[in-house]
Scaffold this motif. Structure first.
Motif, PDB file in Angstrom:
ATOM      1  N   TYR A 105       0.834  -1.203   0.000  1.00  0.00           N
ATOM      2  CA  TYR A 105       0.000   0.000   0.000  1.00  0.00           C
ATOM      3  C   TYR A 105       0.870   1.255   0.000  1.00  0.00           C
ATOM      4  N   GLU A 106       1.903   1.247   0.824  1.00  0.00           N
ATOM      5  CA  GLU A 106       2.706   2.446   1.041  1.00  0.00           C
ATOM      6  C   GLU A 106       3.442   2.899  -0.212  1.00  0.00           C
ATOM      7  N   LEU A 107       3.850   1.949  -1.063  1.00  0.00           N
ATOM      8  CA  LEU A 107       4.649   2.289  -2.239  1.00  0.00           C
ATOM      9  C   LEU A 107       3.851   2.319  -3.534  1.00  0.00           C
ATOM     10  N   ASP A 108       2.624   1.846  -3.505  1.00  0.00           N
ATOM     11  CA  ASP A 108       1.783   1.808  -4.706  1.00  0.00           C
ATOM     12  C   ASP A 108       0.817   2.991  -4.670  1.00  0.00           C
ATOM     13  N   VAL A 109       1.091   4.011  -5.466  1.00  0.00           N
ATOM     14  CA  VAL A 109       0.274   5.230  -5.430  1.00  0.00           C
ATOM     15  C   VAL A 109      -1.168   4.932  -5.818  1.00  0.00           C
ATOM     16  N   ALA A 110      -1.370   4.005  -6.741  1.00  0.00           N
ATOM     17  CA  ALA A 110      -2.740   3.656  -7.135  1.00  0.00           C
ATOM     18  C   ALA A 110      -3.523   3.111  -5.948  1.00  0.00           C
ATOM     19  N   LYS A 111      -2.883   2.284  -5.130  1.00  0.00           N
ATOM     20  CA  LYS A 111      -3.553   1.742  -3.948  1.00  0.00           C
ATOM     21  C   LYS A 111      -3.767   2.820  -2.895  1.00  0.00           C
ATOM     22  N   LEU A 112      -2.814   3.737  -2.791  1.00  0.00           N
ATOM     23  CA  LEU A 112      -2.977   4.816  -1.822  1.00  0.00           C
ATOM     24  C   LEU A 112      -4.163   5.699  -2.183  1.00  0.00           C
ATOM     25  N   ILE A 113      -4.362   5.917  -3.481  1.00  0.00           N
ATOM     26  CA  ILE A 113      -5.510   6.724  -3.917  1.00  0.00           C
ATOM     27  C   ILE A 113      -6.813   5.962  -3.662  1.00  0.00           C
ATOM     28  N   ALA A 114      -6.787   4.657  -3.905  1.00  0.00           N
ATOM     29  CA  ALA A 114      -7.999   3.849  -3.722  1.00  0.00           C
ATOM     30  C   ALA A 114      -8.333   3.657  -2.242  1.00  0.00           C
ATOM     31  N   PHE A 115      -7.293   3.512  -1.402  1.00  0.00           N
ATOM     32  CA  PHE A 115      -7.501   3.257   0.036  1.00  0.00           C
ATOM     33  C   PHE A 115      -6.643   4.235   0.851  1.00  0.00           C
ATOM     34  N   PRO A 116      -6.994   5.520   0.837  1.00  0.00           N
ATOM     35  CA  PRO A 116      -6.138   6.531   1.465  1.00  0.00           C
ATOM     36  C   PRO A 116      -5.966   6.379   2.968  1.00  0.00           C
ATOM     37  N   ALA A 117      -6.886   5.710   3.629  1.00  0.00           N
ATOM     38  CA  ALA A 117      -6.779   5.571   5.086  1.00  0.00           C
ATOM     39  C   ALA A 117      -5.548   4.778   5.501  1.00  0.00           C
ATOM     40  N   MET A 118      -5.014   3.940   4.593  1.00  0.00           N
ATOM     41  CA  MET A 118      -3.850   3.127   4.937  1.00  0.00           C
ATOM     42  C   MET A 118      -2.596   3.968   5.128  1.00  0.00           C
ATOM     43  N   SER A 119      -2.590   5.195   4.627  1.00  0.00           N
ATOM     44  CA  SER A 119      -1.428   6.068   4.796  1.00  0.00           C
ATOM     45  C   SER A 119      -1.739   7.262   5.696  1.00  0.00           C
ATOM     46  N   ASP A 120      -2.915   7.250   6.297  1.00  0.00           N
ATOM     47  CA  ASP A 120      -3.354   8.383   7.107  1.00  0.00           C
ATOM     48  C   ASP A 120      -3.237   8.045   8.589  1.00  0.00           C
ATOM     49  N   GLY A 121      -2.171   8.565   9.212  1.00  0.00           N
ATOM     50  CA  GLY A 121      -1.964   8.293  10.630  1.00  0.00           C
ATOM     51  C   GLY A 121      -2.985   8.940  11.539  1.00  0.00           C
ATOM     52  N   ILE A 169      -6.978  -5.364  10.856  1.00  0.00           N
ATOM     53  CA  ILE A 169      -8.065  -4.471  11.243  1.00  0.00           C
ATOM     54  C   ILE A 169      -7.970  -3.158  10.468  1.00  0.00           C
ATOM     55  N   ALA A 170      -6.748  -2.595  10.381  1.00  0.00           N
ATOM     56  CA  ALA A 170      -6.568  -1.329   9.662  1.00  0.00           C
ATOM     57  C   ALA A 170      -6.873  -1.493   8.181  1.00  0.00           C
ATOM     58  N   GLU A 171      -6.464  -2.624   7.604  1.00  0.00           N
ATOM     59  CA  GLU A 171      -6.704  -2.860   6.183  1.00  0.00           C
ATOM     60  C   GLU A 171      -8.200  -2.975   5.895  1.00  0.00           C
ATOM     61  N   LYS A 172      -8.916  -3.709   6.718  1.00  0.00           N
ATOM     62  CA  LYS A 172     -10.364  -3.857   6.514  1.00  0.00           C
ATOM     63  C   LYS A 172     -11.071  -2.510   6.640  1.00  0.00           C
ATOM     64  N   ASP A 173     -10.631  -1.708   7.611  1.00  0.00           N
ATOM     65  CA  ASP A 173     -11.270  -0.411   7.796  1.00  0.00           C
ATOM     66  C   ASP A 173     -10.972   0.511   6.613  1.00  0.00           C
ATOM     67  N   ALA A 174      -9.742   0.477   6.103  1.00  0.00           N
ATOM     68  CA  ALA A 174      -9.379   1.310   4.953  1.00  0.00           C
ATOM     69  C   ALA A 174     -10.175   0.907   3.723  1.00  0.00           C
ATOM     70  N   ARG A 175     -10.378  -0.390   3.531  1.00  0.00           N
ATOM     71  CA  ARG A 175     -11.155  -0.850   2.378  1.00  0.00           C
ATOM     72  C   ARG A 175     -12.637  -0.521   2.547  1.00  0.00           C
ATOM     73  N   ARG A 176     -13.082  -0.449   3.787  1.00  0.00           N
ATOM     74  CA  ARG A 176     -14.476  -0.052   4.033  1.00  0.00           C
ATOM     75  C   ARG A 176     -14.666   1.447   3.786  1.00  0.00           C
ATOM     76  N   LEU A 177     -13.719   2.241   4.264  1.00  0.00           N
ATOM     77  CA  LEU A 177     -13.841   3.694   4.153  1.00  0.00           C
ATOM     78  C   LEU A 177     -13.618   4.191   2.731  1.00  0.00           C
ATOM     79  N   ARG A 178     -12.603   3.600   2.055  1.00  0.00           N
ATOM     80  CA  ARG A 178     -12.185   4.072   0.738  1.00  0.00           C
ATOM     81  C   ARG A 178     -12.016   5.594   0.783  1.00  0.00           C
ATOM     82  N   ASP A 179     -12.782   6.355  -0.028  1.00  0.00           N
ATOM     83  CA  ASP A 179     -12.621   7.812  -0.044  1.00  0.00           C
ATOM     84  C   ASP A 179     -13.775   8.521   0.665  1.00  0.00           C
ATOM     85  N   SER A 180     -14.498   7.804   1.521  1.00  0.00           N
ATOM     86  CA  SER A 180     -15.696   8.373   2.148  1.00  0.00           C
ATOM     87  C   SER A 180     -15.388   9.487   3.135  1.00  0.00           C
ATOM     88  N   THR A 181     -14.140   9.590   3.596  1.00  0.00           N
ATOM     89  CA  THR A 181     -13.798  10.645   4.550  1.00  0.00           C
ATOM     90  C   THR A 181     -13.498  11.968   3.852  1.00  0.00           C
TER      91      THR A 181
END
Length: 259
Positions: A105-121, A169-181
């Motif tokens: 997730y951290e190095l794949d910009v496409a994944k970061l755009i799709a699941f931004p919560a994974m890089s959001d501390g 847990i973090a991965e599931k939450d990021a996939r649930r949230l996607r860009d909803s925040t």
């Protein structure tokens, strides 16, 4: 109470069709809970197996020391680890696997755009995962061959287990949230960035097209997603790729002049 029961049955009679989606949702939740419980159970069993190995290794070490006390101090290496190397290696492998999944997730910009919560501390579950990572990294022995005590390996075992659970847990939450925040305008910017990214890494596009798309991707993400230096480096390498055929060497005649 009778009125409440009567009202419930009246509602059920009028909206009986709701039972099917409700049952589907309940079934999905039950299945997710069952899978989560199964993983926790497997983790507990694995922890018990590893602790049993630690106890066995400790008993064997004590026996050798006792034999050494009888036969002489030269028989036993008292600096040796009481923990089997293969046990440490297994923990290393699990630790590295989780880190690799996170870096995906951290190095794949496409994944970061799709699941931004994974890089959001700022996201609580992501922050908990990053804390668990820091703890596991700090408790990791220098190498699989390094001498470690039972206390050290027990702490590392617990840390790796916490790390694995926190990531899931973090991965599931990021996939649930996607860009909803994000707000609606921000989601549109993310969508544009995703489309531009496809052009930026498309080797069939010209270098100028990829360079312009890359620049616009960075502009769209500015203020929305913070890309790590490593992620930028990986993306820039992808953008810089070119499909170039080798230039053919012109044929010459015997006098060295091109034909």
């Amino acid at each position: 109470m009778d009125e409440f029961i009567q009202g419930f049955w009246n509602f059920a009679g009028n909206y009986w069709w709701l039972i099917f989606p409700v049952m589907g949702m309940a079934g999905g939740a039950a299945k997710a809970w069952e899978q989560s419980s199964k993983r926790r159970h497997e983790r507990r069993l694995e922890t018990m197996r590893m602790k049993a190995q630690l106890k066995t290794a400790e008993l064997e070490a004590r026996t050798l020391k006792q034999q050494g006390a009888i036969r002489g101090p030269s028989v036993v290496d008292t600096t040796a680890s009481v923990v089997p190397n293969d046990l440490v290696a297994r923990l290393f492998a699990e630790h590295d696997e989780i880190t690799a999944r996170w870096l995906d997730y951290e190095l794949d910009v496409a994944k970061l755009i799709a699941f931004p919560a994974m890089s959001d501390g700022r996201q609580p579950l992501t922050a908990a995962f990053l804390r668990a990572k820091k703890t596991a990294d700090a408790l990791r022995p220098a190498s699989a061959d390094a001498p470690v005590s039972e206390q050290q390996i027990t702490e590392y075992l617990q840390a790796v287990g916490d790390y694995a659970v926190a990531f899931e847990i973090a991965e599931k939450d990021a996939r649930r949230l996607r860009d909803s925040t994000f707000s609606e305008p921000e989601r549109k910017r993310l969508d544009r960035a995703q489309q531009l990214l496809k052009v930026a890494v498309d080797e069939s596009a010209t270098q100028a097209e990829r360079g312009l798309a890359y620049k616009r991707v960075r502009e769209e993400l500015d203020g929305l997603i913070l890309l790590s230096d490593d992620a930028v480096t990986v993306l820039e390498k992808q953008v810089a790729k070119q499909i170039s055929a080798p230039t053919p060497t012109p044929k010459t005649n015997d006098g060295g002049t091109p034909q």
